[in-house]
Design an enzyme around this catalytic site. Structure first.
Site, PDB file in Angstrom:
ATOM      1  N   TYR A 100       0.769  -1.201  -0.172  1.00  0.00           N
ATOM      2  CA  TYR A 100       0.034   0.015  -0.097  1.00  0.00           C
ATOM      3  C   TYR A 100       0.937   1.190   0.132  1.00  0.00           C
ATOM      4  O   TYR A 100       1.852   1.481   0.811  1.00  0.00           O
ATOM      5  CB  TYR A 100      -0.841   0.252   1.321  1.00  0.00           C
ATOM      6  CG  TYR A 100      -1.585   1.118   1.308  1.00  0.00           C
ATOM      7  CD1 TYR A 100      -2.936   1.232   0.917  1.00  0.00           C
ATOM      8  CD2 TYR A 100      -1.361   2.309   2.092  1.00  0.00           C
ATOM      9  CE1 TYR A 100      -3.657   2.313   0.770  1.00  0.00           C
ATOM     10  CE2 TYR A 100      -1.736   3.628   2.165  1.00  0.00           C
ATOM     11  CZ  TYR A 100      -3.076   3.562   1.508  1.00  0.00           C
ATOM     12  OH  TYR A 100      -4.013   4.645   1.622  1.00  0.00           O
ATOM     13  N   GLU A 183      -3.036   7.776  -4.530  1.00  0.00           N
ATOM     14  CA  GLU A 183      -2.957   6.366  -3.682  1.00  0.00           C
ATOM     15  C   GLU A 183      -2.699   5.421  -4.893  1.00  0.00           C
ATOM     16  O   GLU A 183      -3.158   5.390  -5.701  1.00  0.00           O
ATOM     17  CB  GLU A 183      -4.382   6.096  -3.072  1.00  0.00           C
ATOM     18  CG  GLU A 183      -4.362   4.616  -2.184  1.00  0.00           C
ATOM     19  CD  GLU A 183      -5.748   4.486  -1.597  1.00  0.00           C
ATOM     20  OE1 GLU A 183      -5.911   4.802  -0.646  1.00  0.00           O
ATOM     21  OE2 GLU A 183      -6.302   4.087  -2.343  1.00  0.00           O
TER      22      GLU A 183
END
Ligand code: GDP
Ligand code: MN
Length: 361
Positions: A100, A183
């Site tokens: 992530y 992101e």
């Protein structure tokens, strides 16, 4: 504004972040015939601005041969209530591990914050709640054009070599695109290196003009014209064209139409201080929508002067009957201008709406 995954990936790719090979397909368009050039195994991803698409059935595997059928299936779906209007067809990656990575504006430090976690994929929020230490964070001054090496070490540990370049490229995207969030979840490792398997980019609404981003994607020509005049305009599928000033009055007019059993064809909020020219454009625009049988102008004069409004209605000279409820500044002058020229006038909104619903039936 949140960009679609495919839009974000196009930007990421321009900044040198590896993304899977893929092609965008809009609803109603044919699926390209040469999908085998993308890969032997594919994933079809609904381009909807909602999180957790995978879990909600918005990501389907396919082969080049059955992709058209799977695409058809995906276009029929709603993902958490959002209809699928575009699909991204991508090569299916052979994922080794999911990480992530994100950069966001941290309100408490008032600086950009970079987050990295070895447990990436779909459940990052849960992972962050259960094991907060699994998410590594560094704050970076927005004035720096690169993430300093010490910050990369804090963030990535012994994976600086593997992920350092991607972090720096995402940092560049974040700064140059006026993002409030950039992101990559998951950022994946494969035999062929690192890829952004998903992409989420939210651009600061205050920077949309500078970034050249149009907010509404699929505007009809009429909606585009409305935007160029600065009108708030929405198309519906009834018979009554609605013009008001101010969102409150315009929405109340719509509610009342609904209440009396009518259906609006569209509505247009001319905004504050509308002059003759603006009213003329507004009336013509609303009248131009196919299916409009009658037009209801419900305007309150404040800064807007009713005589200006009346002249604008007169100048528009549209074929449909224009029903008018005018109140406020220069009301008497406005009414005098329209009097006897075939414009039904009403003292209250209630009467005006009732008449319009009848005429539109
Ligand atoms: P999201 O559910 O909207 O976050 O969509 P993602 O694009 O992040 O996909 C969700 C999950 O689907 C990922 O975490 C992966 O596990 C899986 N996934 C997405 N793309 C691929 C792919 O190309 N190959 C494989 N094996 N899995 C994928
Ligand atoms: Mn994701």
């Amino acid at each position: 504004m949140r960009l679609l995954e495919c839009e974000a990936k196009e930007i990421y790719a321009r900044y040198g972040i590896p993304v899977p090979k893929g092609v965008r397909v809009k609803a109603g368009e044919p699926v390209p015939a040469d999908l085998a050039t993308i890969g032997p195994e594919l994933v079809l991803k609904a381009q909807v601005e909602v999180g957790g698409r995978g879990k909600a059935g918005g990501i389907l595997p396919a082969t080049p041969a059955d992709a058209p059928r799977v695409a058809e299936e995906l276009f029929q779906k709603e993902i958490r209530g959002v209809p699928v209007r575009e699909i991204l067809i991508e090569e299916r990656l052979l994922i080794r591990h999911e990480f992530y990575l994100s950069i966001l504006v941290d309100r408490s430090s008032r600086q950009p914050l970079i987050l990295f976690a070895e447990a990436g994929g779909v459940d990052i929020e849960q992972a962050a709640r259960e094991t907060p230490e699994a998410v590594r964070r560094v704050t970076v001054s927005p004035l720096l054009s690169e993430v300093p090496p010490f910050a990369l070490r804090d963030l990535l540990g012994d994976m600086v070599k593997e992920f350092g370049p991607v972090v720096n490229r995402l940092w560049k995207v974040f700064r140059e695109k006026d993002a409030i969030l950039a992101e990559v979840n998951p950022l994946v490792t494969t035999d062929r290196g690192v890829f952004a398997a998903d992409a989420k980019l939210i651009v600061d609404d205050n920077a949309l003009t500078r970034q050249g981003i149009t907010v509404n994607r699929d505007l009809s020509p009429r909606e585009r014209e409305a935007e160029s005049h600065g009108f708030s305009y929405v198309e519906l599928d009834g018979t009554i064209g609605v013009i008001g000033n101010g969102a409150g009055l315009t929405m109340a007019t719509l509610d009342l139409i609904q209440f009396y059993g009518g259906r609006a064809a569209n509505f247009l909020d001319v905004g504050g201080g509308a002059d003759k020219e603006r009213v003329k454009h507004a009336v013509r625009l609303v009248a131009g929508r196919p299916g409009v049988k009658v037009i209801l102008v419900n305007l309150l004069g404040g800064i807007t002067r009713c005589d200006d409004v009346a002249r604008g209605i007169l100048d528009a000279g549209v074929a449909q009957t224009v029903m008018v409820r005018l109140a406020g500044t220069n009301e008497a002058e406005g009414k005098a201008i329209l009097d006897g020229r075939g414009y039904p006038m009403f003292a209250t909104m209630d009467e005006a709406v009732k008449a319009a619903v009848e005429a539109g039936a």
